[in-house]
Design a protein around this motif. Structure first.
Motif, PDB file in Angstrom:
ATOM      1  N   GLY A 125      37.698  41.504  37.511  1.00  0.00           N
ATOM      2  CA  GLY A 125      38.826  41.348  38.422  1.00  0.00           C
ATOM      3  C   GLY A 125      38.416  40.650  39.695  1.00  0.00           C
ATOM      4  O   GLY A 125      37.230  40.459  39.949  1.00  0.00           O
ATOM      5  N   GLU A 126      39.410  40.272  40.460  1.00  0.00           N
ATOM      6  CA  GLU A 126      39.147  39.495  41.655  1.00  0.00           C
ATOM      7  C   GLU A 126      38.950  40.387  42.885  1.00  0.00           C
ATOM      8  O   GLU A 126      39.235  41.575  42.856  1.00  0.00           O
ATOM      9  CB  GLU A 126      40.298  38.519  41.880  1.00  0.00           C
ATOM     10  CG  GLU A 126      40.396  37.522  40.748  1.00  0.00           C
ATOM     11  CD  GLU A 126      41.114  36.266  41.153  1.00  0.00           C
ATOM     12  OE1 GLU A 126      40.442  35.257  41.395  1.00  0.00           O
ATOM     13  OE2 GLU A 126      42.351  36.294  41.222  1.00  0.00           O
ATOM     14  N   ALA A 127      38.462  39.750  43.954  1.00  0.00           N
ATOM     15  CA  ALA A 127      38.208  40.486  45.183  1.00  0.00           C
ATOM     16  C   ALA A 127      39.495  40.702  45.959  1.00  0.00           C
ATOM     17  O   ALA A 127      40.408  39.883  45.900  1.00  0.00           O
ATOM     18  CB  ALA A 127      37.210  39.706  46.033  1.00  0.00           C
ATOM     19  N   ARG A 128      39.537  41.823  46.708  1.00  0.00           N
ATOM     20  CA  ARG A 128      40.694  42.097  47.560  1.00  0.00           C
ATOM     21  C   ARG A 128      40.191  42.527  48.935  1.00  0.00           C
ATOM     22  O   ARG A 128      39.088  43.052  49.057  1.00  0.00           O
ATOM     23  CB  ARG A 128      41.538  43.197  46.951  1.00  0.00           C
ATOM     24  CG  ARG A 128      40.816  44.525  46.921  1.00  0.00           C
ATOM     25  CD  ARG A 128      41.687  45.621  46.363  1.00  0.00           C
ATOM     26  NE  ARG A 128      41.134  46.926  46.669  1.00  0.00           N
ATOM     27  CZ  ARG A 128      40.188  47.511  45.966  1.00  0.00           C
ATOM     28  NH1 ARG A 128      39.668  46.887  44.925  1.00  0.00           N
ATOM     29  NH2 ARG A 128      39.739  48.698  46.297  1.00  0.00           N
ATOM     30  N   PRO A 129      40.981  42.293  49.958  1.00  0.00           N
ATOM     31  CA  PRO A 129      40.558  42.753  51.283  1.00  0.00           C
ATOM     32  C   PRO A 129      40.448  44.279  51.272  1.00  0.00           C
ATOM     33  O   PRO A 129      41.315  44.966  50.745  1.00  0.00           O
ATOM     34  CB  PRO A 129      41.699  42.300  52.199  1.00  0.00           C
ATOM     35  CG  PRO A 129      42.453  41.269  51.431  1.00  0.00           C
ATOM     36  CD  PRO A 129      42.275  41.610  49.982  1.00  0.00           C
TER      37      PRO A 129
ATOM     38  N   THR B  80      44.046  40.673  39.814  1.00  0.00           N
ATOM     39  CA  THR B  80      44.242  39.683  40.880  1.00  0.00           C
ATOM     40  C   THR B  80      44.994  40.323  42.038  1.00  0.00           C
ATOM     41  O   THR B  80      45.787  41.253  41.839  1.00  0.00           O
ATOM     42  CB  THR B  80      45.003  38.441  40.392  1.00  0.00           C
ATOM     43  OG1 THR B  80      46.349  38.809  40.070  1.00  0.00           O
ATOM     44  CG2 THR B  80      44.347  37.802  39.177  1.00  0.00           C
ATOM     45  N   TRP B  81      44.760  39.797  43.224  1.00  0.00           N
ATOM     46  CA  TRP B  81      45.277  40.422  44.443  1.00  0.00           C
ATOM     47  C   TRP B  81      45.957  39.432  45.365  1.00  0.00           C
ATOM     48  O   TRP B  81      46.427  39.804  46.428  1.00  0.00           O
ATOM     49  CB  TRP B  81      44.135  41.100  45.201  1.00  0.00           C
ATOM     50  CG  TRP B  81      43.518  42.192  44.418  1.00  0.00           C
ATOM     51  CD1 TRP B  81      42.594  42.076  43.425  1.00  0.00           C
ATOM     52  CD2 TRP B  81      43.797  43.602  44.534  1.00  0.00           C
ATOM     53  NE1 TRP B  81      42.277  43.327  42.911  1.00  0.00           N
ATOM     54  CE2 TRP B  81      43.002  44.269  43.580  1.00  0.00           C
ATOM     55  CE3 TRP B  81      44.653  44.346  45.349  1.00  0.00           C
ATOM     56  CZ2 TRP B  81      43.032  45.662  43.420  1.00  0.00           C
ATOM     57  CZ3 TRP B  81      44.669  45.724  45.204  1.00  0.00           C
ATOM     58  CH2 TRP B  81      43.863  46.376  44.243  1.00  0.00           C
ATOM     59  N   THR B  82      45.958  38.178  45.030  1.00  0.00           N
ATOM     60  CA  THR B  82      46.525  37.209  45.965  1.00  0.00           C
ATOM     61  C   THR B  82      48.045  37.300  45.955  1.00  0.00           C
ATOM     62  O   THR B  82      48.648  37.719  44.963  1.00  0.00           O
ATOM     63  CB  THR B  82      46.057  35.785  45.630  1.00  0.00           C
ATOM     64  OG1 THR B  82      46.124  35.604  44.229  1.00  0.00           O
ATOM     65  CG2 THR B  82      44.631  35.568  46.083  1.00  0.00           C
ATOM     66  N   ARG B 104      47.658  28.894  43.350  1.00  0.00           N
ATOM     67  CA  ARG B 104      46.830  29.149  44.531  1.00  0.00           C
ATOM     68  C   ARG B 104      45.917  27.949  44.824  1.00  0.00           C
ATOM     69  O   ARG B 104      45.531  27.223  43.933  1.00  0.00           O
ATOM     70  CB  ARG B 104      45.987  30.396  44.315  1.00  0.00           C
ATOM     71  CG  ARG B 104      45.333  30.428  42.953  1.00  0.00           C
ATOM     72  CD  ARG B 104      44.197  31.408  42.862  1.00  0.00           C
ATOM     73  NE  ARG B 104      44.588  32.793  42.715  1.00  0.00           N
ATOM     74  CZ  ARG B 104      43.778  33.719  42.191  1.00  0.00           C
ATOM     75  NH1 ARG B 104      42.572  33.402  41.774  1.00  0.00           N
ATOM     76  NH2 ARG B 104      44.184  34.949  42.095  1.00  0.00           N
TER      77      ARG B 104
END
Lengths: 681, 681
Positions: A125-129, B80-82, B104
């Protein structure tokens, strides 16, 4: 010229960015071109992963389309050498730290609206703040419970655009109000903050008008070690110290005792000791940095008591080195996972050598020596292996793994093989020579690609910045390009250079243009005497302090057919208070210009410019706050008024670091080489 | 008119158990419902990837992210978090990667393919095609992707540039027969083409496979990874008919496509079917959807067919079904073809033997299964909804469904929903009509309530057993909601659908009025407080009903039409108009007949709220403007609400919410629901 240490780096930077590869002589079929610069993948960081089987790498690349430098995080498997890219974002990631449970990688990235801490789950999975904070996060460290972070950041401020910042004056009352790369400082200080991740609640830990940086939480989660300059007049001092405070907030205890700049606090794995780096010599950025260990004597109270710090590397007497990518800073010291030793690379006669330092006795064991640079020396989390980058004059940096004692060295990465394998490079050759006063100086020569013994070649003398810095044995794009164009490159470590002992370096302080000048000229003489250099076709170039020396050299000798001076100073009095390092000038010259006017006058090349004959190229970043752009403007004007050929090239968006546009540095090299080509006789 | 089938599917939604509710549902809940879609079983069968969309009220857009949940439902990972829309997740057949589409980091804001390494790390952008990627599929060998990308839009490219000159927008030159399409804009010769992307190619350059002035879509790889089936109309003047065909092309640049199907109507009509054709595991057959006779346009019933991949006559597998299938997909053993079966108010998962035979409903029940994914070893995941539960993903276990995702469980536990009843009643001519009735929250038997008749779009679609938040919010506000599937609707065979052919507003108008009569007859609806409304064909039929019957005290007509002549040439239905109504200059009588609401506007007494997006090319705003103008001129209470920048289906959460609030306000003003209902809180 403290700041110029960074500038000095620049002179070497290329070096670093371009670090090189592959055992033995590189036997490619083509010469290096300027275009190759953007192909370089540079190692910028190694960090051990908790699994003991892998390490995290930060690899820098050039984003040609955006014309900027960027970097991404990669995971390297220590057994197979398999390399996997973890981030792909166009903005760079920095400060990566694994969570205590090893499941998450956190890093800092500015993906808008400002620099935040992101969490990348390692299971996919992707990074999140990770949390919300209204200002740039500069540094952070996990608390061992994995639920808290301590970070360093300035106070959030209201959106300046909303209050018409264009018409608002910047107001200063202190003495340090600008910094190269940042521009005018906004007066806000860096503080420490604690964030509770489950709720996102942020608590301020420090509030005073000091810059508190480099937070490191102790393994038991009770203490924060950090770096600050908590003195009466911090703008007029370099004396940072290591402090410790409870994570819960409370009394701040000073740990380091010397007057040098203490940095890099590192808790031992058992939490009973705190290591850090600090020179003994104050007010000298070329001072040897030692590794110290302070043992925790009593942690029962609300503030910890430390025993007197022990200087572990007094006997070794070498300075702890950089990573060596210029922006990455130094990762050292790094504790062995079992706490018995500390690892670091040390500056040793133009090389970086890796040592294990016994945490009790200070006994130093060489684990990576030889005529090469050891970078980002890192013990794997299993403690059985060492991982580090190496480069020498013919090879860009790649990652190697070895046993804990340095044996069984094995190459793991091939970062640049795809393009570098067919490039022909010229290996450096060391040569010792005696200066005018008999002092032994170390020089290096990179010969032209098709060098034929007995023939003399147009020769470029290159001068590093600093002056308290050094030319290393790493790969240099600039020198390889010169060699490809048929030049012989002579570069030396004259007095002032570091890595040759404290006395050799510090002698130059307050005396630019004497021993250093003699050593540089003797280097050229040696190159002529050995039959390498064509005395009719000598060239000289330098950046930062190297630019200062180039400016000085053209006022003293006409032996050079042309010169190229970058980011230098012409008039130290005029630059005073306009640049960002007035304190160092006061220390070196003995006071401000109005107290010691003759000193400033005699030091400044501009005052000796009458009679200059050497055609000179001046190049400078328009946003240089270290050595302001006016200094090259002044030199150019002087030469033109004296009737000497001169060219002034200003890169409007570049600071002293010269890293804004990725095309700026190669363009600078092109300008220099074309200038020399045009003046070959 | 036809709010396309795809749009209908996008709104589909089931729930096994009702939890104790706490509060009545309200408009606020529109932002709390999490829309689950696009289930994809991983190759090893351990995970199901899918998307979750939630309204982002800050950016006023939809935030779609990729999630995956373990097959046992125990672990869910948001990948995903965007804030934008990541969608169309697809596993590489070797399970190493998950790819998705996202706009994106793209100045043109076009979708590109992103590659997410399943071992961890952030997604990497795979394509940079200026016109954007609309569809893609992995080759079975996991080495290549087939994708559909649009030619670059010259207007968008111009806007990227900063100079005024470059930002000047070129004229749009129109010469195609079909020159408009909702959500796409003006159709030019900017086409969608099939491309091939080889992952091993470091340049990541996509190769164009099918040049020409045609659109290609819905690619599907043969099991041997050698060829790709796709859908197109590869002939000149193809806008004149809807005769889509299947083609097969070798997966090498320069290969010539070969036409696989020859049926004179649509094969894989893209308005019906977005999923690509399906190859049998042995590669011998391709399953697809065969439409009806082209002249029957969207009224025609659809069939499942298989065609030999090597060429030869196709075979229809569901000839006697008289119900629309969707998404035919070979079972993993190749013995049967799975598909979705649209029946009266339900969607089932069904299958038919690949050699032909009896259609078997695999999962029955009064619900809507609107998507499914087949994993290896026969694992089946479905997306299912009921009137009480928004769509979630379930595992098919025998005839039962086991929940895998629980995205809406927490929300569902917090709200009280009104039961949705299926109803049947006789229309004026004795035809049995089916529909739904939702009693108001806190319904008391014996009390009559203000009642709203809802009319669906299409006309060839239906209300079915899915979650409908609008019905629930209206019921919560104190209204009874009645909804009918009048003649023209799908779900009950082709004859039922074609019953309104060239006679809009007549039989179907009687059918929806019969639904109101039913609700009054049951003692639920208050005949003095009746409202009506719908969107698209629902707006058109609303206009028809209020022009033919004066019982309604309030109407909302969204994206409707009163005068078909105004739609000719200004909307996207040129071929459909001529097929159904003839040319206006030849059959003015037919055109006038279906334009009853405008030419009898003076008979309308119902206060009517018109609503439409100003970029609607399906039923353009001008139609609503015309009806508003007529009623306003006649002095009837009316209002026109224009949603800027919106196509036929509203996109912005603020607009979707505004629309519902306006319905509540409009009906509230004229129908006076009971005080103290949820909507007034």
């Amino acid at each position: 010229m403290k700041g110029t240490a960074a500038g000095a780096l620049l002179a070497c930077i290329v070096a670093v960015r371009c670090l090189a590869q592959d055992p033995g002589e590189q036997q490619g079929s083509r010469a290096l071109t300027l275009d190759d610069f953007r192909r370089i993948r540079s190692l910028q960081e190694i960090r051990a992963a908790p699994d003991g089987k892998s390490v995290l790498l930060r690899i820098g690349t050039v984003d040609s389309a955006a014309d900027r430098y960027t970097s991404d995080l990669w995971l390297l498997d220590l057994d197979s050498g398999a390399l996997r890219q973890l981030t792909h974002h166009p903005e760079r990631e920095s400060g990566a730290r694994f969570s205590p449970d090893g499941q998450t990688l956190a890093f800092i990235a500015d993906r808008g609206p400002h620099a935040r801490v992101f969490a990348l789950p390692l299971s996919g999975g992707e990074a999140r703040p990770l949390f919300h904070f209204e200002a740039d996060v500069a540094e952070f460290t996990w608390c061992p419970d994995g639920k808290h972070l301590v970070f360093a950041a300035k106070d959030p401020q209201p959106d300046s655009a909303a209050v018409g910042s264009r018409s608002r004056p910047l107001v200063f009352t202190g003495t340090q109000f600008k910094a190269d790369g940042e521009g005018y400082l906004d007066g806000r200080h860096s503080h420490l903050w604690l964030v509770d991740l489950p709720t996102g609640a942020v608590t301020r830990l420090t509030a005073e008008e000091y810059d508190d940086t480099e937070p490191e939480v102790s393994p038991d989660g009770r203490w924060i070690a950090f770096v600050s300059k908590r003195t009466a007049n911090p703008d007029e001092s370099y004396d940072t110290d290591v402090f410790v405070m409870p994570v819960a907030g409370g009394e701040i205890t000073r740990v380091s005792r010397e007057r040098g700049a203490a940095t890099h606090p590192r808790w031992s794995p058992d939490g009973n000791s705190l290591a850090y780096v600090e020179p003994i010599l104050p007010d000298d950025y070329g001072a040897i940095s030692y590794i110290w260990v302070a043992d925790l004597a009593d942690a029962s109270g609300s503030s910890p008591q430390f025993a007197r710090p022990r200087n572990l590397t007094r006997t070794l007497d070498l300075s702890v080195g950089e990573g060596s990518y210029w922006e990455g800073g130094s990762p050292y010291p790094i504790w062995a996972p079992d706490g018995h030793a500390l690892y670091a690379a040390f500056e040793s006669r133009a090389r970086l050598h890796g040592y294990a330092i016994d945490a009790r006795t200070g006994q130093a064991t060489l684990v990576s020596g030889g005529d090469r640079m050891t970078e980002y020396l890192t013990p794997a989390a299993d403690g059985r292996r060492l991982v580090f980058g190496t480069t020498d004059s013919t090879r860009l940096t790649d990652v190697y793994v070895a046993a804990a004692d340095g044996s069984g060295l094995r190459r793991l990465t091939h970062l640049n093989d795809d393009w570098f394998h067919d490039v022909r490079v010229s290996a450096l050759q060391r040569f010792g020579y005696r200066s005018k006063d008999g002092t032994q100086v170390e020089g290096f020569v990179v010969k032209p690609l098709d060098y034929v013994a007995g023939r003399r070649y147009p020769t470029v003398l290159a001068i590093h910045g600093g002056p308290q810095w050094y030319y290393s044995m790493s790969y240099s794009t600039f020198f390889q390009l010169l060699a490809a164009r048929g030049y012989l490159v002579v570069y030396t470590n004259p007095r002032g250079s570091t890595s040759y002992g404290q006395a050799f370096s510090s002698i130059v302080r307050g005396r630019y243009g004497q021993e250093d000048y003699a050593d540089l000229m003797a280097g050229v003489d040696a190159a002529v005497a050995r039959g390498w250099a064509d005395p009719k076709n000598l060239f000289v170039t330098g950046y930062s302090y190297g630019g200062v020396m180039t400016n000085l050299i053209i006022t003293r000798t006409t032996r050079f057919a042309a010169a190229a001076s970058g980011g230098g100073v012409a008039d130290f009095a005029a630059a005073f208070g306009v640049d960002d390092e007035h304190h160092d000038w006061m220390v070196q010259w003995g006071g401000p210009p109005w107290r010691v006017p003759l000193k400033y006058h005699s030091m400044s090349p501009i005052n000796h410019v009458a009679g200059v004959r050497t055609p000179t190229l001046f190049f400078h970043g328009g946003r240089d706050q270290r050595c302001p752009v006016g200094e090259s403007e002044r030199m150019h004007l002087a030469l033109r008024l004296e009737g000497v050929e001169s060219k002034l090239a200003i890169f409007p968006d570049e600071s002293h670091e010269f890293d804004h546009a990725a095309s700026a540095y190669p363009e600078r090299l092109r300008l220099i080489m074309d200038w020399f080509d045009a003046h070959r006789r | 008119m036809s709010m396309s089938r795809l749009t209908v599917f996008a709104v589909l939604a089931l729930l096994p158990c009702r939890l104790e509710a706490q509060r009545n549902i309200s408009v606020e809940d529109l932002n709390r419902i999490r829309e689950v879609s696009d289930p994809q079983v991983s190759p090893e069968g351990e995970w199901v990837a899918y998307t979750v969309s939630v309204p982002d009220t800050v950016r006023d857009s939809t935030d779609t992210d990729i999630w995956m949940t373990s097959w046992d439902g125990a672990r869910s990972v948001r990948l995903t978090w965007t804030p934008g829309e990541e969608h169309r997740p697809r596993w590489s057949p070797d399970g190493r990667y998950l790819t998705f589409l996202a706009a994106r980091d793209d100045k043109r804001e076009t979708d590109q393919i992103w590659l997410l390494d399943r071992r961890g790390g952030e997604a990497e952008r795979l394509t940079d095609l200026p016109g954007g990627v609309s569809d893609y599929t992995w080759a079975p060998d996991s080495k290549r992707l087939a994708l559909i990308a649009s030619d670059a839009d010259s207007n968008v490219i111009a806007q990227e540039s900063d100079t005024v000159l470059a930002r000047r927008r070129p004229p749009i030159v129109v010469d195609r027969l079909q020159f408009k399409k909702d959500e796409e804009g003006y159709l030019t010769h900017r086409r969608n083409h099939l491309y091939l992307l080889n992952l091993a190619d470091a340049t990541r350059k996509s190769e164009l496979l099918t040049p020409g002035d045609f659109d290609e879509m819905a690619p599907a790889w043969s099991p041997d990874s050698r060829s790709i089936a796709f859908v197109s109309k590869r002939r000149p003047e193809a806008d004149r008919d809807n005769n889509w065909d299947l083609y097969v092309v070798d997966a090498t640049a320069g290969a010539t496509p070969r036409q696989l199907t020859t049926f004179p109507g649509p094969d894989m009509d893209p308005e019906w079917e977005s999923r690509g054709p399906s190859w049998s595991p042995d590669g011998n057959l391709v399953a697809y959807m065969q439409g009806g006779r082209d002249e029957l346009i969207y009224y025609a019933g659809q069939k499942v067919a298989v065609a030999p991949a090597a060429g030869g006559p196709a075979r229809v597998l569901t000839a006697s079904l008289d119900r629309n299938p969707l998404s035919p997909t070979f079972s993993s053993d190749g013995s049967s073809v799975l598909f979705l079966l649209e029946d009266d108010r339900v969607y089932h998962l069904a299958r038919v033997p690949a050699a032909g035979g009896r259609v078997e409903r695999l999962v029955e029940g009064r619900r809507a299964i609107t998507d499914f994914s087949v994993g290896r070893g026969g694992k089946l995941a479905v997306l299912a909804s009921t009137p009480a539960t928004p769509p979630e993903i379930y595992a098919v276990e025998g005839k039962d469904l086991r929940p895998i995702t629980h995205q809406n469980d927490a929300w569902l536990a917090s709200v009280r929903l009104s039961p949705v009843e299926e109803i049947s009643f006789k229309s004026k001519d004795g035809t049995e009509i089916h529909g739904f009735l939702v009693k108001p929250a806190d319904y008391q038997p014996g009390v009559r309530y203000p009642t709203i008749l809802r009319i669906h779009g299409g006309p060839v679609s239906q209300y079915f057993n899915e979650f409908d938040s609008d019905w629930q919010i209206l019921a919560s506000a104190g209204y009874a909601v009645v909804a009918a599937n009048p003649r023209g609707s799908s779900g009950r065979g082709e004859k039922f659908s074609t019953a309104i052919w060239a006679a809009w507003g007549q039989k179907d108008g009687e059918d929806v009025l019969a639904a109101v009569d039913y609700a009054v007859g049951q003692g639920i609806a208050d005949p003095a407080r009746l409202g009506v409304g719908g969107w698209s064909y629902g707006g058109i039929l609303t206009n028809q009903v209020i022009a033919r019957d004066q019982r309604f005290k309030a109407a909302t007509s969204g994206a409707g039409q009163g005068n078909a002549l105004a739609g000719y040439g200004t909307d996207q239905y040129i071929r459909e108009y001529v097929a159904e109504l003839g040319q206006p200059w030849k059959r003015p009588d037919v055109w006038m007949r279906v334009s009853y609401p405008f030419f009898h506007a003076d008979r309308i007494v119902t206060p009517t709220l018109f609503l439409c997006g100003d970029e609607d090319f399906n039923v353009p705003l001008l139609n609503s403007e015309q009806m508003y103008q007529a009623l306003r001129s006649l002095g009837r209470p009316t209002q026109l609400v224009i949603y800027p920048g919106e196509p036929h289906g509203l996109k912005r959460p603020s607009h979707v919410r505004d629309r519902l609030e306006r319905y509540l306000a409009w009906y509230g003003k004229y129908l006076a629901p009971a005080q103290g209902s949820a909507a007034t809180r």
